[in-house]
Design a protein around this motif. Structure first.
Motif, mmCIF file in Angstrom:
data_model
loop_
_atom_site.group_PDB
_atom_site.id
_atom_site.type_symbol
_atom_site.label_atom_id
_atom_site.label_comp_id
_atom_site.label_asym_id
_atom_site.label_seq_id
_atom_site.Cartn_x
_atom_site.Cartn_y
_atom_site.Cartn_z
ATOM 1 N N ARG A 198 25.968 68.167 15.888
ATOM 2 C CA ARG A 198 24.818 67.811 16.719
ATOM 3 C C ARG A 198 25.097 66.519 17.486
ATOM 4 O O ARG A 198 24.735 66.375 18.652
ATOM 5 C CB ARG A 198 23.565 67.667 15.847
ATOM 6 N N ARG A 245 25.094 65.933 21.458
ATOM 7 C CA ARG A 245 24.254 64.887 22.054
ATOM 8 C C ARG A 245 25.048 64.029 23.036
ATOM 9 O O ARG A 245 24.494 63.525 24.020
ATOM 10 C CB ARG A 245 23.647 64.000 20.960
ATOM 11 N N VAL A 264 21.056 73.465 26.169
ATOM 12 C CA VAL A 264 19.702 73.813 25.745
ATOM 13 C C VAL A 264 19.711 74.688 24.498
ATOM 14 O O VAL A 264 18.934 74.467 23.562
ATOM 15 C CB VAL A 264 18.950 74.518 26.904
ATOM 16 N N VAL A 265 20.610 75.668 24.439
ATOM 17 C CA VAL A 265 20.633 76.584 23.292
ATOM 18 C C VAL A 265 21.118 75.905 22.015
ATOM 19 O O VAL A 265 20.929 76.447 20.920
ATOM 20 C CB VAL A 265 21.495 77.829 23.578
ATOM 21 N N GLU A 266 21.727 74.727 22.132
ATOM 22 C CA GLU A 266 22.156 74.002 20.937
ATOM 23 C C GLU A 266 20.985 73.361 20.197
ATOM 24 O O GLU A 266 21.131 72.897 19.071
ATOM 25 C CB GLU A 266 23.176 72.919 21.315
ATOM 26 N N ARG A 267 19.830 73.292 20.853
ATOM 27 C CA ARG A 267 18.595 72.772 20.240
ATOM 28 C C ARG A 267 18.761 71.353 19.692
ATOM 29 O O ARG A 267 18.404 71.054 18.555
ATOM 30 C CB ARG A 267 18.100 73.708 19.139
ATOM 31 N N VAL A 268 19.348 70.484 20.480
ATOM 32 C CA VAL A 268 19.420 69.060 20.151
ATOM 33 C C VAL A 268 18.441 68.325 21.064
ATOM 34 O O VAL A 268 18.026 68.861 22.093
ATOM 35 C CB VAL A 268 20.843 68.500 20.341
ATOM 36 N N LEU A 294 16.944 66.423 24.001
ATOM 37 C CA LEU A 294 17.433 66.366 25.370
ATOM 38 C C LEU A 294 16.988 65.100 26.113
ATOM 39 O O LEU A 294 17.337 64.927 27.275
ATOM 40 C CB LEU A 294 16.947 67.600 26.146
ATOM 41 N N ASP A 334 18.531 60.720 14.403
ATOM 42 C CA ASP A 334 19.035 62.029 14.856
ATOM 43 C C ASP A 334 20.199 62.487 14.021
ATOM 44 O O ASP A 334 20.328 63.657 13.660
ATOM 45 C CB ASP A 334 19.450 61.951 16.332
#
Length: 462
Positions: free
Chosen positions: A87, A91, A218-222, A224, A458
């Motif tokens: 993650r 990021r 976006v699909v990694e769901r971290v 933004l 995070d």
């Protein structure tokens, strides 16, 4: 998470070349498309082609000077990947993308403000300048999109995925390649936009690639949201890489300027051999990208000795590969030049530069590999200082002495040879000291930045 063999320095040739070959595809895709673009626009005549050349030269400086968005992001993301913080690696891509959008917006504003004086300065205030300005004012809207793709390449290389970036880049270039002749020549009922159609096609294709890279984030769901402390650390890397890039630009622009003083045959020969050198450099740079990703991961995982073993192993492979290329060009010395020209004066001048070109390839195999190692380690301050020093001590003095002493291309290519040898000595010494092999997931510690509580939150999955 990185494979155990990769972070302990035992990565196989299959692993290294599995990263390098798709990276080479990304590096080569844009130059190949540019040749296609030139062929399409070339049918409009010399004026349009000259306008594309001048406008394209100006826009190319964006990607040339802002490579930190790819190389710097890889250095930071690969460490987090090696530490198992996927993650965190993604990021880095998010923050690099924000930087890309911000810098890209600034580039658009500056380009529209200075398009006329800059194109006039390069083209001499002629009809060529007007054509270049018209193309540039449209094409520059692709600047943020180009930079987003660079940032996307950076974090994906960091997590050791070089195949997806290749697919994204090719998708955009295919769209551009279809749109370019349609819009330039007005095919299939489309409006005939001529030179401006090339610019529009470029922007359309760049939008496709950039949207794919943003979608991958976006699909990694971290998270933004932008984080200034991360972007600031990335810009520290950027500052050093930009200064390093400027040193290269000063050297090669000086070489071209001096070559032009020796007549048309000399400058033509220099340009051909230099383009072949750029092709070799592109190939070796793909191995440097693999070194960067793997070394960064090893250091992020805390394996300094593994990173060192990996460094020398990739350097050995790069040197063998470069030596093979040198052998090919040595054997082809009587054939390859004639593929580019039949002018005997140009061929005679090429023969002067040719053996310098062949001789420096094995040396470059060492330089490019260890450059990649030090980039992966985030040791960019050393690379900046080394490049500037080697340029000032080796390349530039010999370039200008060549003009004063009338040494011709032999003097220019001696300068390039000395430059490469000095860089080799510098990076071999640096890697030999082991000072570059600083372990840890976060490159901020190398630049004295304070940690950010939100980032720690995070990192822990908050």
């Amino acid at each position: 998470m990185a494979d155990v063999s990769e972070v302990t320095g035992d990565a196989t040739a299959r692993t290294v070349f599995g990263l390098a070959l798709p990276a080479l595809g990304v590096l080569a895709a844009e130059p190949i498309y540019l040749l296609f673009d030139i062929a399409v626009v070339g049918r409009l005549g010399a004026l349009a082609l000259a306008g594309l050349a001048v406008g394209g030269l100006i826009l190319a400086q964006v990607s040339t000077q802002l490579t930190f968005l790819s190389y710097g992001t890889t250095a930071r993301a690969s460490r987090m990947h090696g530490a198992g913080d996927e993650r965190g690696a993604v990021r880095e891509g998010v923050q690099a993308t924000w930087l890309a959008l911000g810098i890209g917006a600034l580039v658009i504003a500056l380009a529209h403000l200075f398009a006329r004086p800059v194109t006039s300065a390069i083209a001499g205030g002629s009809d060529i300048a007007a054509a270049a300005e018209s193309w540039l004012r449209i094409a520059v809207f692709g600047a943020p999109l180009i930079l987003v793709a660079m940032a996307g390449n950076g974090w994906m290389r960091g997590v050791q995925n070089t195949v997806r970036p290749l697919r994204f880049v090719i998708a955009g270039l295919v769209v551009s390649a279809v749109a370019c002749p349609v819009l330039v020549h007005g095919l299939w009922g489309a409006p005939r936009l001529e030179l401006e159609g090339s610019a529009v096609a470029n922007v359309i294709g760049q939008a496709v690639s950039a949207s794919l890279f943003i979608g991958a984030l976006v699909v990694e769901r971290v998270p933004l949201r932008p984080r200034w402390h991360v972007m600031r650390a990335q810009m520290v890397l950027g500052r050093d890489l930009i200064l390093r890039s400027l040193a290269f630009q000063a050297c090669f622009l000086s070489a071209a300027a001096v070559a032009s003083r020796f007549g048309a045959a000399a400058v033509a020969a220099h340009q051909v051999v230099l383009q072949l050198w750029n092709l070799v450099a592109l190939t070796l740079d793909s191995l440097a990208i693999a070194a960067q990703a793997l070394v960064g991961a090893a250091l992020g995982a805390g394996h300094a000795k593994g990173a060192t073993r990996l460094s020398w192993r990739i350097t050995r492979w790069s040197t063998i590969f470069a030596t093979g290329l040198a052998l090919i060009f040595a054997l082809g010395h009587g054939v390859i030049p004639e593929l580019f020209t039949s002018d005997q004066a140009v061929l005679d001048e090429m023969a002067v530069a040719w053996w310098f070109f062949v001789a420096i390839m094995p040396v470059a195999g060492v330089v490019f590999a260890l450059d990649g190692v030090l980039l992966g380690a985030g040791d960019v301050a050393f690379l900046r200082n080394a490049t500037l020093s080697c340029a000032l001590v080796g390349f530039l003095p010999l370039i200008w002495l060549s003009m004063l002493r009338d040494w011709g291309l032999a003097g220019i290519w001696t300068g390039l040879t000395v430059f490469i040898i000095l860089r080799m000595l510098a990076v071999v010494w640096r890697v030999g000291t082991g000072r570059w092999a600083v372990v840890g997931a976060d490159l901020q510690t190398r630049h004295g930045s304070d940690s950010d509580p939100a980032a720690e939150h995070d990192r822990k999955g908050g």
